[in-house]
Scaffold this motif. Structure first.
Motif, PDB file in Angstrom:
ATOM      1  N   ASP A 283       0.838  -1.209   0.000  1.00 28.38           N
ATOM      2  CA  ASP A 283       0.000   0.000   0.000  1.00 28.38           C
ATOM      3  C   ASP A 283       0.873   1.258   0.000  1.00 28.38           C
ATOM      4  O   ASP A 283       0.581   2.231  -0.691  1.00 28.38           O
ATOM      5  N   LYS A 284       1.956   1.218   0.787  1.00 25.09           N
ATOM      6  CA  LYS A 284       2.894   2.338   0.842  1.00 25.09           C
ATOM      7  C   LYS A 284       3.524   2.560  -0.539  1.00 25.09           C
ATOM      8  O   LYS A 284       3.616   3.702  -1.009  1.00 25.09           O
ATOM      9  N   TYR A 285       3.933   1.486  -1.192  1.00 22.53           N
ATOM     10  CA  TYR A 285       4.520   1.587  -2.534  1.00 22.53           C
ATOM     11  C   TYR A 285       3.522   2.212  -3.507  1.00 22.53           C
ATOM     12  O   TYR A 285       3.871   3.111  -4.270  1.00 22.53           O
ATOM     13  N   GLU A 286       2.290   1.730  -3.476  1.00 18.42           N
ATOM     14  CA  GLU A 286       1.263   2.250  -4.391  1.00 18.42           C
ATOM     15  C   GLU A 286       0.981   3.725  -4.123  1.00 18.42           C
ATOM     16  O   GLU A 286       0.755   4.502  -5.055  1.00 18.42           O
ATOM     17  N   SER A 287       1.010   4.126  -2.871  1.00 18.33           N
ATOM     18  CA  SER A 287       0.800   5.526  -2.511  1.00 18.33           C
ATOM     19  C   SER A 287       1.932   6.388  -3.053  1.00 18.33           C
ATOM     20  O   SER A 287       1.697   7.458  -3.641  1.00 18.33           O
ATOM     21  N   ILE A 288       3.162   5.936  -2.886  1.00 20.70           N
ATOM     22  CA  ILE A 288       4.317   6.674  -3.403  1.00 20.70           C
ATOM     23  C   ILE A 288       4.258   6.755  -4.918  1.00 20.70           C
ATOM     24  O   ILE A 288       4.467   7.813  -5.506  1.00 20.70           O
ATOM     25  N   LYS A 289       3.931   5.641  -5.557  1.00 14.02           N
ATOM     26  CA  LYS A 289       3.859   5.592  -7.011  1.00 14.02           C
ATOM     27  C   LYS A 289       2.776   6.525  -7.551  1.00 14.02           C
ATOM     28  O   LYS A 289       2.992   7.235  -8.527  1.00 14.02           O
ATOM     29  N   SER A 290       1.628   6.564  -6.890  1.00  9.32           N
ATOM     30  CA  SER A 290       0.549   7.430  -7.377  1.00  9.32           C
ATOM     31  C   SER A 290       0.912   8.895  -7.231  1.00  9.32           C
ATOM     32  O   SER A 290       0.549   9.726  -8.065  1.00  9.32           O
ATOM     33  N   LYS A 291       1.668   9.259  -6.181  1.00  8.94           N
ATOM     34  CA  LYS A 291       2.118  10.646  -6.011  1.00  8.94           C
ATOM     35  C   LYS A 291       3.108  11.014  -7.116  1.00  8.94           C
ATOM     36  O   LYS A 291       3.046  12.119  -7.662  1.00  8.94           O
ATOM     37  N   ILE A 292       3.985  10.095  -7.455  1.00  8.57           N
ATOM     38  CA  ILE A 292       4.961  10.353  -8.519  1.00  8.57           C
ATOM     39  C   ILE A 292       4.228  10.464  -9.857  1.00  8.57           C
ATOM     40  O   ILE A 292       4.502  11.381 -10.634  1.00  8.57           O
ATOM     41  N   ASP A 293       3.300   9.551 -10.113  1.00  8.26           N
ATOM     42  CA  ASP A 293       2.561   9.561 -11.375  1.00  8.26           C
ATOM     43  C   ASP A 293       1.730  10.835 -11.535  1.00  8.26           C
ATOM     44  O   ASP A 293       1.560  11.328 -12.648  1.00  8.26           O
ATOM     45  N   SER A 294       1.194  11.347 -10.441  1.00 10.51           N
ATOM     46  CA  SER A 294       0.355  12.544 -10.541  1.00 10.51           C
ATOM     47  C   SER A 294       1.190  13.806 -10.791  1.00 10.51           C
ATOM     48  O   SER A 294       0.658  14.818 -11.241  1.00 10.51           O
ATOM     49  N   ASN A 295       2.478  13.735 -10.522  1.00  9.54           N
ATOM     50  CA  ASN A 295       3.371  14.891 -10.767  1.00  9.54           C
ATOM     51  C   ASN A 295       3.933  14.915 -12.182  1.00  9.54           C
ATOM     52  O   ASN A 295       4.604  15.860 -12.554  1.00  9.54           O
ATOM     53  N   ILE A 296       3.672  13.868 -12.929  1.00 10.16           N
ATOM     54  CA  ILE A 296       4.230  13.794 -14.307  1.00 10.16           C
ATOM     55  C   ILE A 296       3.334  14.524 -15.266  1.00 10.16           C
ATOM     56  O   ILE A 296       2.198  14.624 -15.210  1.00 10.16           O
TER      57      ILE A 296
END
Length: 64
Positions: free
Chosen positions: A51-64
């Protein structure tokens, strides 16, 4: 939760190992033989780390 948790992504497997989870094993993916699958013990802590990984990934993806 007895069965192993199967991870299909090397990035996720590396993240989990960096978080301290021990890799139980790996194998060739039977559906896509050029890829690997990674096995971890299925625990609530492991699922929280995913869940932590997915949260980090979604934050990175939303900044692209």
């Amino acid at each position: 939760m007895k069965k192993d948790y199967v991870v299909y992504s090397l990035k996720v497997a590396n993240f989990l190992m960096n978080e301290g989870f021990k890799l139980k094993g790996s194998a060739i993916n039977t559906k896509f033989p050029k890829y690997m699958v990674y096995y971890f013990e299925n625990t609530t802590e492991l699922r929280a780390a995913i869940d932590k990984y997915e949260s980090i990934k979604s934050k990175i993806d939303s900044n692209i």
